[in-house]
Design a protein around this motif. Structure first.
Motif, PDB file in Angstrom:
ATOM      1  N   PRO A  20       0.821  -1.216   0.000  1.00  0.00           N
ATOM      2  CA  PRO A  20       0.000   0.000   0.000  1.00  0.00           C
ATOM      3  C   PRO A  20       0.854   1.265   0.000  1.00  0.00           C
ATOM      4  O   PRO A  20       1.878   1.337   0.692  1.00  0.00           O
ATOM      5  CB  PRO A  20      -0.796  -0.126   1.310  1.00  0.00           C
ATOM      6  CG  PRO A  20      -0.800  -1.588   1.620  1.00  0.00           C
ATOM      7  CD  PRO A  20       0.523  -2.103   1.138  1.00  0.00           C
ATOM      8  N   LEU A  30       1.837   2.864   3.241  1.00  0.00           N
ATOM      9  CA  LEU A  30       3.063   2.403   3.897  1.00  0.00           C
ATOM     10  C   LEU A  30       4.289   3.015   3.236  1.00  0.00           C
ATOM     11  O   LEU A  30       5.229   3.446   3.922  1.00  0.00           O
ATOM     12  CB  LEU A  30       3.145   0.874   3.826  1.00  0.00           C
ATOM     13  CG  LEU A  30       4.342   0.218   4.533  1.00  0.00           C
ATOM     14  CD1 LEU A  30       4.246   0.423   6.051  1.00  0.00           C
ATOM     15  CD2 LEU A  30       4.395  -1.274   4.217  1.00  0.00           C
ATOM     16  N   SER A  59       4.296  -4.637   6.333  1.00  0.00           N
ATOM     17  CA  SER A  59       5.348  -3.817   6.929  1.00  0.00           C
ATOM     18  C   SER A  59       6.513  -4.690   7.398  1.00  0.00           C
ATOM     19  O   SER A  59       7.685  -4.331   7.242  1.00  0.00           O
ATOM     20  CB  SER A  59       4.786  -3.008   8.107  1.00  0.00           C
ATOM     21  OG  SER A  59       5.790  -2.180   8.669  1.00  0.00           O
ATOM     22  N   VAL A 108       2.237   0.571  12.703  1.00  0.00           N
ATOM     23  CA  VAL A 108       1.260   0.590  11.610  1.00  0.00           C
ATOM     24  C   VAL A 108      -0.039  -0.045  12.100  1.00  0.00           C
ATOM     25  O   VAL A 108      -0.047  -0.779  13.098  1.00  0.00           O
ATOM     26  CB  VAL A 108       1.774  -0.188  10.370  1.00  0.00           C
ATOM     27  CG1 VAL A 108       3.023   0.463   9.804  1.00  0.00           C
ATOM     28  CG2 VAL A 108       2.059  -1.656  10.707  1.00  0.00           C
ATOM     29  N   GLU A 133      -3.889  -4.080   9.904  1.00  0.00           N
ATOM     30  CA  GLU A 133      -3.984  -4.644   8.559  1.00  0.00           C
ATOM     31  C   GLU A 133      -2.646  -4.573   7.796  1.00  0.00           C
ATOM     32  O   GLU A 133      -2.470  -5.267   6.788  1.00  0.00           O
ATOM     33  CB  GLU A 133      -5.059  -3.907   7.748  1.00  0.00           C
ATOM     34  CG  GLU A 133      -6.480  -4.117   8.244  1.00  0.00           C
ATOM     35  CD  GLU A 133      -6.807  -3.285   9.486  1.00  0.00           C
ATOM     36  OE1 GLU A 133      -7.855  -3.540  10.108  1.00  0.00           O
ATOM     37  OE2 GLU A 133      -6.005  -2.372   9.822  1.00  0.00           O
ATOM     38  N   LEU A 134      -1.727  -3.718   8.265  1.00  0.00           N
ATOM     39  CA  LEU A 134      -0.464  -3.528   7.560  1.00  0.00           C
ATOM     40  C   LEU A 134       0.717  -4.224   8.234  1.00  0.00           C
ATOM     41  O   LEU A 134       1.856  -4.107   7.766  1.00  0.00           O
ATOM     42  CB  LEU A 134      -0.159  -2.029   7.432  1.00  0.00           C
ATOM     43  CG  LEU A 134      -1.120  -1.181   6.593  1.00  0.00           C
ATOM     44  CD1 LEU A 134      -0.667   0.268   6.573  1.00  0.00           C
ATOM     45  CD2 LEU A 134      -1.196  -1.723   5.168  1.00  0.00           C
TER      46      LEU A 134
END
Length: 485
Positions: A252, A255, A388, A380, A383-384
């Protein structure tokens, strides 16, 4: 329900896989002379390592996304199975091409085998200090494997054959799979969009391959390296635009634009670049310039390994009390002292100088990695976490892969045949091995050592510059804000 006993066994299962990954790095290198002799593959020897690193680098982030879609546990098991099956094929290889293909698939498996566990640790240990202790054990298992790898590799080659440096992965992998299967109970998480970003994945792989070949081309053709590097930069822009247009991208842009996160990734890239420089060239420095045997060359890594373990254990105690950035700062300063020592080292520097430099390097790496790895996950939204984590590990891998190629090119250029062909690069190669150095003309040794020193000194200067940049970034960055879970 995950009891403490189940958590402990699951952690050990992941550590066993991590140990296997670290063991492969050193055990295969030990067997390379036997492999090239048996398969007549001296011309293709470089591909055995480089294709493995390439496979690992280009798939790290992809495995993270697969884990989100089908589950972390199953993804890890698939990656381990791929690594183990490819290892068996590698051990059965009858020519270099077959072995290189097997190594490529081993690298792909390793991309998930070493990255997915870090996502699982975030699930097993939501408390940062407990996770830091677990990451300390990760470092310990990997370090142990790299220390004993040459010993195991040498014994297997001498007692059995080089094929067994690959076959040994079969029982280790099975143990890891079975332990995890019966202990780790993954939390079922519903993902609204299970689509896979094929276009973004393909573009990421293409970009990394082009950039890796650019760094590898420096020694043979600067022009080709520059052209490939420019193409790589263009592909980065295209990749970013593709990801920005996707509803559920591989990486994404939220990020990618988060400088608090990406600044840490860049720092890890830089300090891992110096780390690989010291790890590869300190033993060569010991043998080629100081004149020690291979055993003492290998022992240059011991001080760093021990201090790295101490650094990671100390970090787990400091993280609940001190800001992560301060711990990282101390770590980078320690690595800076190591890099400065190597830049200041003269051709006649004593053996203990290398040991002291390695100790500061290991201690600094131990302090730096864990706080940044934890904050990459806690900084983060939930969901990340997966992307990450894997994106951060990708930067670590790329730091070592890119700089390994660049350092190799620098040394190759610096030690090219000189003095009208009287001093050849073949002589320099012999100088770096204590056993073959004895056969060199004694009157040429001072000149040969000067040439080798100049090449390695330039490598250490580049490593020093990397750490200076890391210090500047660390000084100016802000810590990621811990997200509420």
């Amino acid at each position: 329900m995950m009891t403490k006993r189940r958590m402990a066994i699951a952690t050990v299962a992941l550590l066993v896989a991590n140990f296997m990954g670290g063991l492969d790095a050193t055990i295969v290198n030990t067997a390379l002379p036997a492999i090239t002799s048996d398969l007549n593959g001296i011309r293709l020897i470089g591909w055995i390592s480089s294709v493995f690193l390439l496979g690992t680098a280009v798939t790290t982030v992809l495995w993270g996304r697969i884990g989100e879609i089908i589950g972390k546990k199953l993804t890890f098991q698939i990656s381990v199975l791929l690594f183990v099956i490819s290892s068996v094929v590698g051990g059965m290889s009858t020519d270099m091409i077959m072995l290189i293909v097997a190594r490529a698939f081993m690298g792909i498996g390793a991309g998930g085998m070493v990255s997915i566990p870090f996502i699982i640790y975030a699930d097993l240990y939501p408390n940062p200090s407990e996770r830091a202790r677990a990451l300390g054990w990760v470092t310990a298992s990997y370090t142990l494997s790299t220390v004993i790898g040459p010993l195991i590799g040498g014994w297997l080659v001498d007692a059995l054959s080089w094929h067994w440096v690959f076959f040994i992965n079969l029982p280790i992998g099975i143990i890891s799979l079975l332990m995890l299967q019966f202990t780790y109970q993954e939390k079922k998480e519903m993902i609204a969009d299970k689509s896979f970003d094929y276009l973004g994945s393909g573009m990421l792989i293409l970009t990394l391959v082009v950039l890796l070949f650019a760094s590898d081309s420096i020694a043979s053709s600067i022009t080709r390296a520059v052209i490939l590097f420019v193409i790589g930069l263009i592909l980065i822009v295209i990749f970013y635009r593709i990801e920005a247009s996707k509803k559920n991208p591989l990486v994404p842009t939220e990020l990618l634009k988060n400088w608090r996160i990406q600044s840490q990734n860049i720092i890890m890239f830089l300090i891992n670049g110096f780390f690989i420089g010291y790890s590869v060239y300190a033993p060569m420095w010991s043998q080629g310039l100081i004149g020690t045997n291979a055993t003492y060359g290998g022992l240059t890594q011991i001080g760093g390994s021990i201090l790295l373990l101490l650094g990671t254990r100390l970090t787990a105690r400091l993280m609940p009390k001190i800001a992560y950035k301060k711990i990282v700062t101390v770590g980078i300063v320690s690595v800076f002292i190591s890099s400065l020592a190597m830049v200041m080292a003269t051709k006649n520097a004593p053996y203990w100088w290398l040991l002291v430099s390695g100790a500061f390097e290991g201690f600094g790496m131990g302090l730096s990695f864990t706080p940044m790895q934890v904050s990459l996950q806690d900084g983060v939204r939930k969901e990340l976490i997966s992307v990450s984590t894997t994106f951060g590990l990708l930067f670590r891998t790329l730091g070592q892969t890119f700089m390994s190629a660049i350092f190799g090119a620098v040394l190759s250029i610096s030690t090219a045949s000189q003095d009208g062909g009287k001093v050849t690069s073949r002589m320099i190669n012999k100088l770096t091995d204590a056993s073959s150095a004895k056969n060199l003309p004694q009157d040429l040794l001072p000149q040969l050592r000067t040439i080798l020193f100049n090449g390695m000194h330039m490598i250490m200067i580049i490593g020093f510059i990397l750490i200076i940049i890391a210090i500047v970034i660390n000084f100016t960055r802000k810590e990621p804000v811990k997200q509420v879970r």
